[in-house]
Write an enzyme that holds these catalytic residues in place. Structure first.
Site, mmCIF file in Angstrom:
data_model
loop_
_atom_site.group_PDB
_atom_site.id
_atom_site.type_symbol
_atom_site.label_atom_id
_atom_site.label_comp_id
_atom_site.label_asym_id
_atom_site.label_seq_id
_atom_site.Cartn_x
_atom_site.Cartn_y
_atom_site.Cartn_z
ATOM 1 N N HIS A 155 0.843 -1.196 0.000
ATOM 2 C CA HIS A 155 0.000 0.000 0.000
ATOM 3 C C HIS A 155 0.883 1.252 0.000
ATOM 4 O O HIS A 155 2.059 1.196 0.366
ATOM 5 C CB HIS A 155 -0.917 0.016 1.228
ATOM 6 C CG HIS A 155 -1.759 -1.211 1.354
ATOM 7 N ND1 HIS A 155 -2.803 -1.488 0.513
ATOM 8 C CD2 HIS A 155 -1.686 -2.259 2.211
ATOM 9 C CE1 HIS A 155 -3.354 -2.637 0.845
ATOM 10 N NE2 HIS A 155 -2.686 -3.131 1.887
ATOM 11 N N THR B 268 14.612 -7.216 7.649
ATOM 12 C CA THR B 268 14.429 -5.938 6.966
ATOM 13 C C THR B 268 15.702 -5.436 6.297
ATOM 14 O O THR B 268 15.648 -4.501 5.504
ATOM 15 C CB THR B 268 13.933 -4.866 7.957
ATOM 16 O OG1 THR B 268 14.892 -4.727 9.017
ATOM 17 C CG2 THR B 268 12.587 -5.252 8.547
ATOM 18 N N LYS C 136 25.610 -14.726 14.841
ATOM 19 C CA LYS C 136 26.885 -15.424 14.719
ATOM 20 C C LYS C 136 27.314 -15.421 13.264
ATOM 21 O O LYS C 136 26.483 -15.523 12.358
ATOM 22 C CB LYS C 136 26.755 -16.857 15.234
ATOM 23 C CG LYS C 136 28.063 -17.611 15.349
ATOM 24 C CD LYS C 136 27.846 -18.980 15.988
ATOM 25 C CE LYS C 136 29.159 -19.719 16.153
ATOM 26 N NZ LYS C 136 28.977 -21.053 16.777
#
Length: 205
Positions: free
Chosen positions: A136, A180, A198
């Site tokens: 959107h 992200t 790690k």
């Protein structure tokens, strides 16, 4: 026996439905409950077996959905399996590239607005979501940024990968992570948002 005959008839119908959209040496395989919607100009370039409901139990009633809007394109480089409950939508002009010998477990959601690529030898657990768009408008802008998942990547259950992310080869993403930012090759990441836990991990089946 009757159920087997019905399933074979469905497979024949699915092949006929997809025939004019297909090229390559591969095939698409689904179950009797699956739904496939292919718009004008949608293309399936299959170089292996694309399964829509792999590992389903006979008669369990679970289904997968594949919707390809106008001029969208799926490319496979070998065998690729979606388990039952897959929910795959390619919007207009979008491209979904699927590597060889990779699989996604049940109840995944793929929303492809631009380009999503999954590499070879990937193992992706259930309830996986990947999106290459905000879907959107936000502040008057609707962002579409390609997603690339490298080769030999292990993704845990309930992972979400958002737009613009590149996951490096051999990476591991822990269960429940929301990714992200880019994931370095060979790294283990986890959390919301996902962070490196790690470096230089190794995994195998």
């Amino acid at each position: 026996m009757l159920a087997g005959i019905i399933n074979r008839l469905y497979m024949f119908r699915l092949s006929r439905q997809c025939a004019k959209h297909m090229k390559g040496s591969g095939c698409i395989v689904g179950g009797r409950y699956d739904k496939v919607f292919l718009s004008d100009g949608a293309k399936l370039s299959l170089n292996g077996r694309l399964a829509l409901t792999g590992n389903s139990f006979h008669g369990n009633g679970r289904s997968s959905l594949l919707r390809m809007d106008k001029d969208s394109h799926i490319v496979t480089h070998g065998d690729f399996s979606f388990m039952y409950g897959a929910d795959i939508i390619l919007f207009e002009n979008a491209v979904l590239i699927l590597g060889k010998n990779s699989s996604i477990n049940c109840d995944c959601k793929i929303r492809c607005h631009r380009k999503i690529e999954i590499g070879d030898g990937c193992v992706i657990s259930h309830d996986f979501t990947v999106m290459d768009s905000d879907a959107h408008e936000l502040n008057g802008e609707r962002k579409k940024l390609s997603v690339r998942i490298g080769n030999h990547v292990w993704i845990g259950t309930r992972v979400t990968i958002l737009k613009g992310v590149t996951v490096g080869d051999r990476a591991v993403i822990a269960a429940g992570a929301v990714v992200t930012d880019d994931v370095p090759a060979g790294a283990l990441v986890g959390g919301v948002p996902a962070k490196v836990i790690k470096d230089h991990v190794e995994w195998r089946l």
